[in-house]
Design a protein around this motif. Structure first.
Motif, PDB file in Angstrom:
ATOM      1  N   ARG A  68     -19.450   7.172  17.875  1.00  0.00           N
ATOM      2  CA  ARG A  68     -20.249   7.361  19.089  1.00  0.00           C
ATOM      3  C   ARG A  68     -19.497   8.276  20.039  1.00  0.00           C
ATOM      4  NH1 ARG A  68     -23.004   2.878  23.069  1.00  0.00           N
ATOM      5  NH2 ARG A  68     -23.906   4.387  24.504  1.00  0.00           N
ATOM      6  N   ILE A  70     -18.960   9.443  23.808  1.00  0.00           N
ATOM      7  CA  ILE A  70     -19.206   9.016  25.181  1.00  0.00           C
ATOM      8  C   ILE A  70     -18.595  10.031  26.132  1.00  0.00           C
ATOM      9  CG2 ILE A  70     -19.410   6.567  24.603  1.00  0.00           C
ATOM     10  CD1 ILE A  70     -16.612   6.133  25.674  1.00  0.00           C
ATOM     11  N   THR A  93     -25.553  15.948  16.443  1.00  0.00           N
ATOM     12  CA  THR A  93     -26.439  15.204  17.324  1.00  0.00           C
ATOM     13  C   THR A  93     -26.789  16.086  18.516  1.00  0.00           C
ATOM     14  OG1 THR A  93     -26.750  13.096  18.487  1.00  0.00           O
ATOM     15  CG2 THR A  93     -24.570  14.109  18.634  1.00  0.00           C
ATOM     16  N   ASN A 106     -22.395   7.225  28.077  1.00  0.00           N
ATOM     17  CA  ASN A 106     -22.018   5.817  27.996  1.00  0.00           C
ATOM     18  C   ASN A 106     -23.214   4.925  28.287  1.00  0.00           C
ATOM     19  OD1 ASN A 106     -19.968   7.601  28.690  1.00  0.00           O
ATOM     20  ND2 ASN A 106     -18.745   6.057  29.667  1.00  0.00           N
ATOM     21  N   ASP A 110     -30.275   5.826  24.233  1.00  0.00           N
ATOM     22  CA  ASP A 110     -30.143   6.400  22.900  1.00  0.00           C
ATOM     23  C   ASP A 110     -28.694   6.825  22.719  1.00  0.00           C
ATOM     24  OD1 ASP A 110     -32.887   6.106  22.434  1.00  0.00           O
ATOM     25  OD2 ASP A 110     -33.314   8.049  23.352  1.00  0.00           O
ATOM     26  N   ALA A 111     -27.927   6.036  21.989  1.00  0.00           N
ATOM     27  CA  ALA A 111     -26.520   6.344  21.770  1.00  0.00           C
ATOM     28  C   ALA A 111     -26.379   7.670  21.026  1.00  0.00           C
ATOM     29  CB  ALA A 111     -25.854   5.224  20.987  1.00  0.00           C
ATOM     30  N   VAL A 112     -25.382   8.439  21.396  1.00  0.00           N
ATOM     31  CA  VAL A 112     -25.107   9.729  20.774  1.00  0.00           C
ATOM     32  C   VAL A 112     -24.143   9.458  19.617  1.00  0.00           C
ATOM     33  CG1 VAL A 112     -24.186  12.037  21.142  1.00  0.00           C
ATOM     34  CG2 VAL A 112     -25.464  10.894  22.962  1.00  0.00           C
ATOM     35  N   ILE A 113     -24.692   9.461  18.393  1.00  0.00           N
ATOM     36  CA  ILE A 113     -23.940   9.047  17.209  1.00  0.00           C
ATOM     37  C   ILE A 113     -23.746  10.225  16.256  1.00  0.00           C
ATOM     38  CG2 ILE A 113     -23.887   7.469  15.229  1.00  0.00           C
ATOM     39  CD1 ILE A 113     -23.748   5.943  17.824  1.00  0.00           C
ATOM     40  N   TYR A 155     -18.608   0.269  22.696  1.00  0.00           N
ATOM     41  CA  TYR A 155     -19.192   1.548  22.298  1.00  0.00           C
ATOM     42  C   TYR A 155     -19.096   1.817  20.792  1.00  0.00           C
ATOM     43  CZ  TYR A 155     -19.137   2.339  27.291  1.00  0.00           C
ATOM     44  OH  TYR A 155     -19.325   2.215  28.634  1.00  0.00           O
ATOM     45  N   PRO A 157     -20.138   2.075  17.179  1.00  0.00           N
ATOM     46  CA  PRO A 157     -21.475   2.075  16.583  1.00  0.00           C
ATOM     47  C   PRO A 157     -21.608   0.893  15.620  1.00  0.00           C
ATOM     48  CG  PRO A 157     -20.296   4.101  16.046  1.00  0.00           C
ATOM     49  CD  PRO A 157     -19.364   3.227  16.787  1.00  0.00           C
TER      50      PRO A 157
END
Length: 185
Positions: A68, A70, A93, A106, A110-113, A155, A157
């Motif tokens: 992930r 952040i 991404t 953070n 929608d988490a940036v993975i 944080y 994933p």
């Protein structure tokens, strides 16, 4: 004022002048730390056209595990842009950032993975970034951290559940009788 008093006054003035010169001399020789910008936290920073990326960190369990990203992305332009982040092994991404606004990676729902961290926790990896507003590209190094530091554990994933490994409970709960407080009275 007599001659002796004038001499003492001149010596006191000279001593004060020498003292002031010696105090300000340190600032003359040494650079001011406040005039240099640096990343004061665990993450790194870079600028890409109208985008300012701050405190960027990758959080992952291992080098080959999902990661992930952040940090914060500030957009100083008058139009919405999309930041593309490319990591190791072709992982990629995108992050939309509204005009004259910012996006906190953070806090985003929608988490940036990325599909892989690209480096072991405790080291750094290189990310390639681009934005569609001015079509600028850049690369910069980002630290990879794991859940050892409690603040970053949230944080990490979570792995996707695999088909066939999901357990279902077929038991039904049966209520157990509770003794009545008025029984026998």
């Amino acid at each position: 004022m007599n001659r002796g008093q004038r001499g003492k006054l001149a010596m006191a003035t000279a001593a004060l002048g020498i003292g002031l010169l010696s105090v300000t001399g340190c600032g003359y020789i040494n650079p001011q730390q406040t005039s240099e910008q640096y990343s004061a936290s665990d993450g790194t920073r870079t600028d890409l056209g109208p985008l300012k990326l701050r405190n960027f960190i990758i959080v992952a369990d291992a080098e080959d595990k999902p990661a992930r990203v952040i940090g914060a992305v500030y957009n100083s332009s008058s139009k919405d842009v999309v930041l593309t982040i490319k990591g190791a092994a072709g992982s990629q991404t995108q992050v939309p950032v509204k005009q004259n606004s910012y996006t906190m990676l953070n806090d985003s729902t929608d988490a940036v993975i990325l599909s892989t961290a690209g480096a072991k926790p405790g080291s750094v990896t290189e990310l390639s970034i681009s934005e569609d507003g001015t079509n600028k590209n850049a690369s910069f190094k980002v630290p990879v951290l794991d859940g050892t530091i409690v603040d970053y554990k949230q944080y990490l994933p979570t792995p996707e559940p695999t088909t066939g490994s999901t357990a279902t409970s077929t038991e039904t709960a049966t209520p157990t009788p509770t003794p009545s407080s008025t029984a026998g009275h």
